[in-house]
Scaffold this active site. Structure first.
Site, short mmCIF file in Angstrom:
data_model
loop_
_atom_site.label_atom_id
_atom_site.label_comp_id
_atom_site.label_asym_id
_atom_site.label_seq_id
_atom_site.Cartn_x
_atom_site.Cartn_y
_atom_site.Cartn_z
N GLY A 14 78.91 0.29 39.57
CA GLY A 14 77.71 -0.47 39.26
C GLY A 14 76.46 0.10 39.91
N SER A 15 76.21 1.39 39.68
CA SER A 15 75.17 2.08 40.46
C SER A 15 74.00 2.59 39.63
CB SER A 15 75.80 3.23 41.23
OG SER A 15 76.62 4.04 40.40
N THR A 16 73.71 1.95 38.51
CA THR A 16 72.59 2.41 37.69
C THR A 16 71.26 1.84 38.15
OG1 THR A 16 72.96 0.63 36.10
CG2 THR A 16 74.04 2.74 35.65
N GLY A 18 69.22 -0.93 41.47
CA GLY A 18 69.34 -1.77 42.65
C GLY A 18 70.01 -1.11 43.84
N ILE A 19 70.82 -1.89 44.55
CA ILE A 19 71.49 -1.42 45.76
C ILE A 19 72.41 -0.26 45.44
CG2 ILE A 19 73.13 -2.05 47.57
CD1 ILE A 19 71.97 -4.93 47.38
N GLY A 20 73.10 -0.33 44.31
CA GLY A 20 74.02 0.74 43.94
C GLY A 20 73.32 2.07 43.76
N TYR A 154 79.99 -17.69 42.50
CA TYR A 154 79.57 -16.40 43.06
C TYR A 154 79.95 -16.31 44.54
CZ TYR A 154 76.35 -12.89 44.98
OH TYR A 154 75.80 -11.82 45.65
#
Length: 264
Positions: A14-16, A18-20, A154
């Site tokens: 999930g690195s496209t 934000g934090i990723g 969550y």
């Protein structure tokens, strides 16, 4: 001790954005070969191009896969080969009242936030053990210990990641593979920015004022008094992935701006 990661391969789920994405950039800056991941080929290719533009000399590739499914993880693992650093960043979030949260929503959060990390770690950790060196980091949240009443589904998944991280660290004891969790607080990633922009449209506040206002209202215990940036969170993740962090394992590393009312 060193922060150099030359010769290491890192996969960030999930690195496209934000934090990723910030984590991928930080690892690439330290010499790691970085594999970005998104659910679609379009988003993955766009993020890969953006990182290459920022760091022209970096070793960067993209691997689109839906890691919320067992089949998606299997495809990704088969394409990856040897991985030295695994950052389990993939996650979804959103407010919903407990009594309105359906079984399908619970299952979606479980599959995305927990099982993607379980499956990737189970598949990739053994080779790290064989090599005698590896890093696994789970992106949890301050919501793991400060469960929000409007996002119980969550919060539960983020608490589960703390248990998974601690348990796996103990399972891999004395192997040269460290396992840690990082707990961000409110962070100005894409979802947060969209929410604040909606607020500014309604109130006429500046973005900065609206972001600070949200933190003070929703997380009044914050010592920082503002949201963290993806880069601030990524700095902790990247550190945990370096040789310099060799003595840190089984830990819950907070980058929450002091939101959690605990000294430990």
């Amino acid at each position: 001790m060193t922060h150099d990661l030359t010769g290491k391969t890192a996969f960030i789920s999930g690195s496209t954005a934000g934090i990723g994405f910030a984590t991928a950039k930080g690892l690439a800056e330290r010499g790691a070969r970085v594999v970005l991941n998104g659910r679609s080929a379009q988003s993955t290719e766009a993020a890969t191009a953006r990182l290459r533009e920022t760091l022209p000399d970096a070793q960067v590739s993209g691997l689109p896969a839906d890691l919320s499914t067992a089949a998606g993880v299997d495809e990704a693992v088969a394409a990856l080969g040897q991985v030295d650093i695994l950052v389990n960043n993939l996650g979804i979030y959103g407010p919903e009242d407990f009594f309105e949260t359906s079984d399908d929503t619970w299952q979606s959060y479980f599959d995305t936030n927990i099982m993607s990390a379980v499956r990737l770690s189970r598949a990739l950790a053994p080779a790290m053990v064989t090599e005698g060196w590896g890093r696994i980091v789970f992106l949890s949240s301050e919501s793991a210990v400060n469960i929000p009443d409007d996002m119980i589904h969550y919060g539960l998944t983020k608490t589960a990641l703390l248990a998974l991280s601690r348990g796996l660290a103990k399972r891999l004891r004395e192997s040269g593979v460290t396992v840690n969790a990082v707990l961000p607080g409110p962070t100005s990633s894409e979802g947060f920015v969209e929410m604040i922009e909606t607020r500014t449209a309604e109130t006429g506040e500046s973005f900065e004022a609206a972001a600070i206002g949200f933190v003070k209202e929703a997380r009044p215990s914050s010592i920082l008094g503002r949201p963290t940036t993806p880069e601030e969170v990524a700095a902790m993740v990247v550190y945990a992935c370096t040789p310099a962090a060799s003595g840190t394992t089984g830990a819950a590393l907070r980058v929450d701006g002091g939101v959690v009312e605990s000294a430990f």
